[in-house]
Design a protein around this motif. Sequence first.
Motif, short mmCIF file in Angstrom:
data_model
loop_
_atom_site.label_atom_id
_atom_site.label_comp_id
_atom_site.label_asym_id
_atom_site.label_seq_id
_atom_site.Cartn_x
_atom_site.Cartn_y
_atom_site.Cartn_z
N ALA A 15 0.85 -1.19 0.00
CA ALA A 15 0.00 0.00 0.00
C ALA A 15 0.89 1.23 0.00
O ALA A 15 1.68 1.43 0.92
CB ALA A 15 -0.92 0.00 1.22
N TRP A 16 0.72 2.06 -1.02
CA TRP A 16 1.57 3.24 -1.18
C TRP A 16 0.67 4.47 -1.28
O TRP A 16 0.39 4.98 -2.35
CB TRP A 16 2.47 3.09 -2.41
N THR A 27 -4.16 3.77 -2.89
CA THR A 27 -2.75 3.45 -3.08
C THR A 27 -2.30 3.98 -4.43
O THR A 27 -3.03 3.88 -5.42
CB THR A 27 -2.48 1.94 -2.99
N TYR A 105 -5.13 -1.56 -1.35
CA TYR A 105 -3.85 -2.27 -1.37
C TYR A 105 -3.62 -2.81 -2.78
O TYR A 105 -4.57 -3.07 -3.52
CB TYR A 105 -3.86 -3.46 -0.40
#
Length: 220
Positions: A15-16, A27, A105
């Motif tokens: 997850a960014w 994300t 995610y």
Amino acid sequence: MKTFVALKLQGVMQAWGGHTFEDFRHTELIPTRSALLGLLGACLGIDRHDAKRQTELAESVSIAVRADQRGACTPMRITDFHTVLDARKVDGKINPHPVVSRREYWCDACYTVLLEMLKGAPFDAKQLEQALQKPVYTPFLGRRSCPPSRPLYETTLEAADFESAFDLIEPRAGVIYSEQQPADGGTTYRLRDTPLYDRKRQFASRQLYISRQGGQHAPE
């Protein structure tokens, strides 16, 4: 020739997150610069309140990320459900009521990250190699619920630029997001993910260049 430290980010979930409020946490397509610097800082044992060393780390590397193409395997976005207390509102105040939050995610994603070690920088390749192989703090892929499924450190290599460095690392296919313009010009992409360490949770924008290597696959 330039020195590059290569990482592989692979796990069941990653997850960014980018800029958001508590009701939805998306994300980004790739690991953000702030997240990668945080990951490196954790491995090095840099305290999150140590703005001086965090700034020195940020000034030590230029970053490129490849969203790896792996045969028929395609990354998927998935969402889970949370409730959040003391959530922030748009005006910055605390919401007195619980908030329903959904968080995104990546499932089954894999990234190759190249860190170009800048000359005269406070941190060098050897320090990052050692930290990635023996982290001080436990690393995770964006959120604590996302542990890596393999060692982070891949290799250290010499190459003329990011493109030729990626050519030396399997799978040699995917979409490259680089802070430096590729030979073919690439497509530009702006991302607000550069941490400003003298301001609490503030970020600046940076320009990335997108190019494809050996295939036509990328997360969507």
